[in-house]
Design a protein around this motif. Structure first.
Motif, PDB file in Angstrom:
ATOM      1  N   MET A 105      37.386  45.749  -3.854  1.00 50.31           N
ATOM      2  CA  MET A 105      37.054  44.430  -4.375  1.00 50.31           C
ATOM      3  C   MET A 105      38.191  43.449  -4.110  1.00 50.31           C
ATOM      4  SD  MET A 105      34.996  42.413  -6.022  1.00 50.31           S
ATOM      5  CE  MET A 105      34.954  41.042  -7.177  1.00 50.31           C
ATOM      6  N   GLN A 106      39.403  43.839  -4.438  1.00 49.26           N
ATOM      7  CA  GLN A 106      40.547  42.948  -4.233  1.00 49.26           C
ATOM      8  C   GLN A 106      40.771  42.670  -2.751  1.00 49.26           C
ATOM      9  OE1 GLN A 106      42.091  41.256  -6.617  1.00 49.26           O
ATOM     10  NE2 GLN A 106      40.607  42.223  -7.992  1.00 49.26           N
ATOM     11  N   GLY A 107      40.612  43.698  -1.933  1.00 52.24           N
ATOM     12  CA  GLY A 107      40.774  43.511  -0.492  1.00 52.24           C
ATOM     13  C   GLY A 107      39.750  42.535   0.057  1.00 52.24           C
ATOM     14  N   ALA A 108      38.484  42.652  -0.412  1.00 54.87           N
ATOM     15  CA  ALA A 108      37.438  41.743   0.045  1.00 54.87           C
ATOM     16  C   ALA A 108      37.727  40.313  -0.393  1.00 54.87           C
ATOM     17  CB  ALA A 108      36.081  42.200  -0.493  1.00 54.87           C
ATOM     18  N   LEU A 109      38.212  40.143  -1.626  1.00 58.88           N
ATOM     19  CA  LEU A 109      38.548  38.809  -2.121  1.00 58.88           C
ATOM     20  C   LEU A 109      39.705  38.202  -1.326  1.00 58.88           C
ATOM     21  CD1 LEU A 109      38.245  39.234  -6.002  1.00 58.88           C
ATOM     22  CD2 LEU A 109      36.871  37.729  -4.554  1.00 58.88           C
ATOM     23  N   GLN A 110      40.711  39.022  -1.044  1.00 62.06           N
ATOM     24  CA  GLN A 110      41.859  38.527  -0.284  1.00 62.06           C
ATOM     25  C   GLN A 110      41.432  38.089   1.114  1.00 62.06           C
ATOM     26  OE1 GLN A 110      44.769  41.655  -0.400  1.00 62.06           O
ATOM     27  NE2 GLN A 110      45.174  41.419  -2.589  1.00 62.06           N
ATOM     28  N   GLN A 111      40.572  38.888   1.756  1.00 60.77           N
ATOM     29  CA  GLN A 111      40.101  38.533   3.095  1.00 60.77           C
ATOM     30  C   GLN A 111      39.271  37.256   3.054  1.00 60.77           C
ATOM     31  OE1 GLN A 111      37.946  41.648   5.066  1.00 60.77           O
ATOM     32  NE2 GLN A 111      37.405  40.380   6.831  1.00 60.77           N
ATOM     33  N   LEU A 112      38.431  37.123   2.039  1.00 64.38           N
ATOM     34  CA  LEU A 112      37.593  35.935   1.906  1.00 64.38           C
ATOM     35  C   LEU A 112      38.460  34.688   1.746  1.00 64.38           C
ATOM     36  CD1 LEU A 112      34.753  34.666   1.497  1.00 64.38           C
ATOM     37  CD2 LEU A 112      35.028  35.146  -0.952  1.00 64.38           C
ATOM     38  N   ARG A 113      39.475  34.774   0.916  1.00 67.14           N
ATOM     39  CA  ARG A 113      40.326  33.604   0.659  1.00 67.14           C
ATOM     40  C   ARG A 113      41.242  33.302   1.836  1.00 67.14           C
ATOM     41  NH1 ARG A 113      41.132  35.872  -5.410  1.00 67.14           N
ATOM     42  NH2 ARG A 113      39.505  34.617  -6.440  1.00 67.14           N
ATOM     43  N   ALA A 114      41.633  34.333   2.561  1.00 66.12           N
ATOM     44  CA  ALA A 114      42.565  34.126   3.674  1.00 66.12           C
ATOM     45  C   ALA A 114      41.863  33.636   4.931  1.00 66.12           C
ATOM     46  CB  ALA A 114      43.309  35.423   3.971  1.00 66.12           C
ATOM     47  N   THR A 115      40.668  34.174   5.202  1.00 65.95           N
ATOM     48  CA  THR A 115      39.979  33.849   6.457  1.00 65.95           C
ATOM     49  C   THR A 115      38.696  33.056   6.262  1.00 65.95           C
ATOM     50  OG1 THR A 115      38.632  35.876   6.478  1.00 65.95           O
ATOM     51  CG2 THR A 115      40.870  36.031   7.387  1.00 65.95           C
ATOM     52  N   GLY A 116      38.228  32.991   5.024  1.00 61.02           N
ATOM     53  CA  GLY A 116      36.965  32.294   4.770  1.00 61.02           C
ATOM     54  C   GLY A 116      35.742  33.111   5.115  1.00 61.02           C
ATOM     55  N   ARG A 117      35.937  34.374   5.424  1.00 58.14           N
ATOM     56  CA  ARG A 117      34.804  35.213   5.820  1.00 58.14           C
ATOM     57  C   ARG A 117      35.093  36.663   5.488  1.00 58.14           C
ATOM     58  NH1 ARG A 117      32.508  38.175  10.219  1.00 58.14           N
ATOM     59  NH2 ARG A 117      30.334  37.530  10.641  1.00 58.14           N
ATOM     60  N   VAL A 118      34.072  37.370   5.032  1.00 58.18           N
ATOM     61  CA  VAL A 118      34.211  38.805   4.802  1.00 58.18           C
ATOM     62  C   VAL A 118      32.903  39.482   5.199  1.00 58.18           C
ATOM     63  CG1 VAL A 118      33.498  38.663   2.367  1.00 58.18           C
ATOM     64  CG2 VAL A 118      34.874  40.594   3.154  1.00 58.18           C
ATOM     65  N   ARG A 119      33.038  40.582   5.901  1.00 58.12           N
ATOM     66  CA  ARG A 119      31.872  41.353   6.365  1.00 58.12           C
ATOM     67  C   ARG A 119      31.960  42.743   5.757  1.00 58.12           C
ATOM     68  NH1 ARG A 119      30.151  44.699  10.708  1.00 58.12           N
ATOM     69  NH2 ARG A 119      28.156  44.053  11.648  1.00 58.12           N
ATOM     70  N   LEU A 120      30.925  43.140   5.038  1.00 58.49           N
ATOM     71  CA  LEU A 120      30.931  44.390   4.290  1.00 58.49           C
ATOM     72  C   LEU A 120      29.768  45.280   4.736  1.00 58.49           C
ATOM     73  CD1 LEU A 120      31.443  42.626   0.866  1.00 58.49           C
ATOM     74  CD2 LEU A 120      33.219  43.874   2.104  1.00 58.49           C
ATOM     75  N   HIS A 121      29.921  46.566   4.529  1.00 59.01           N
ATOM     76  CA  HIS A 121      28.863  47.519   4.876  1.00 59.01           C
ATOM     77  C   HIS A 121      27.801  47.522   3.774  1.00 59.01           C
ATOM     78  CE1 HIS A 121      31.037  49.130   8.289  1.00 59.01           C
ATOM     79  NE2 HIS A 121      32.106  49.282   7.545  1.00 59.01           N
ATOM     80  N   GLY A 122      26.549  47.287   4.161  1.00 60.23           N
ATOM     81  CA  GLY A 122      25.472  47.342   3.195  1.00 60.23           C
ATOM     82  C   GLY A 122      25.234  48.757   2.705  1.00 60.23           C
ATOM     83  N   HIS A 123      24.634  48.853   1.525  1.00 63.07           N
ATOM     84  CA  HIS A 123      24.366  50.162   0.923  1.00 63.07           C
ATOM     85  C   HIS A 123      23.129  50.034   0.045  1.00 63.07           C
ATOM     86  CE1 HIS A 123      25.451  54.199  -0.358  1.00 63.07           C
ATOM     87  NE2 HIS A 123      25.280  53.837  -1.615  1.00 63.07           N
ATOM     88  N   PRO A 124      22.249  51.040   0.041  1.00 61.40           N
ATOM     89  CA  PRO A 124      21.063  50.955  -0.829  1.00 61.40           C
ATOM     90  C   PRO A 124      21.455  50.759  -2.287  1.00 61.40           C
ATOM     91  CG  PRO A 124      20.797  52.724   0.758  1.00 61.40           C
ATOM     92  CD  PRO A 124      22.216  52.248   0.879  1.00 61.40           C
TER      93      PRO A 124
END
Length: 206
Positions: free
Chosen positions: A1-20
């Motif tokens: 979660m923190q890594g995704a937030l950091q990437q979003l704030r730093a680059t303006g974009r985050v791509r995550l693996h979908g899961h059912p």
């Protein structure tokens, strides 16, 4: 979660693996239980009928044979319906594995998007009509705004609308009013909701 937030704030974009989502996994598990129960009833009922007839406890008539045949036909039909339901759930589960992307253009989920941030409200838990009965169930959803309602129910190809959420309402006015929050590998439902709401706030501020 923190890594995704950091990437979003730093680059303006985050791509995550979908899961059912957990609800999808629960329904697919339920279909396996139903298949097992139907098979058990069919085999047990057939064995019981054979034993009863063989011991002479019941007189074999045309009505007896017709009754057994009708019962087996009903169980066969029920099995076919459950297997069809399971196949549709499996196809949807494959769609849920597609990437979840958050960036300035919007949210992409289950192969649909980007859906503009102004097309839906923040993610929340809400009681919505259940998918497979007439009751209600608590789901994580994002209500569509007026522009989102139009874009989904008019602009989006019909075969993609079910990836957003199930349609509900009378058969002459089926509509989609919300987006189901997607599942993300490695994140809980609440974390996904928080991540989406953070991105939405970033891009709708001001």
């Amino acid at each position: 979660m923190q890594g995704a937030l950091q990437q979003l704030r730093a680059t303006g974009r985050v791509r995550l693996h979908g899961h059912p989502a957990w609800t999808s996994r629960l329904l697919r598990g339920l279909t396996l239980v139903l298949v097992g129960l139907i098979a058990l009833v069919a085999v047990g009922g057939l064995a019981f009928g054979v034993v009863v007839i063989a011991t002479g406890a019941v007189e074999v008539t045309a009505a007896t044979i017709l009754g057994l045949a009708m019962a087996l036909a009903m169980l066969t039909l029920l099995m076919a319906l459950v297997l069809w339901w399971r196949r549709s759930l499996n196809r949807y589960a494959q769609v849920e594995l597609l990437p979840v992307v958050l960036d300035a253009s919007g949210l992409t989920l289950r192969g649909v998007g980007p859906i503009p941030w102004w097309d839906f409200w923040p993610a929340e838990h809400r009681m919505v009509p259940a998918e497979h009965d007439s009751g209600y169930t608590r789901r994580a959803v994002m209500l569509l705004t007026p522009s989102g309602f139009h874009n989904v129910n008019v602009g989006l190809p019909e075969h993609l609308r079910s990836r957003i959420s199930p349609a509900h309402g009378p058969f002459w006015n089926k509509r989609h009013e919300w987006i189901y929050v997607p599942g993300v590998a490695g994140l809980g439902e609440g974390e996904v909701m928080g991540l989406i709401n953070t991105a939405r706030a970033m891009y709708t501020a001001g």
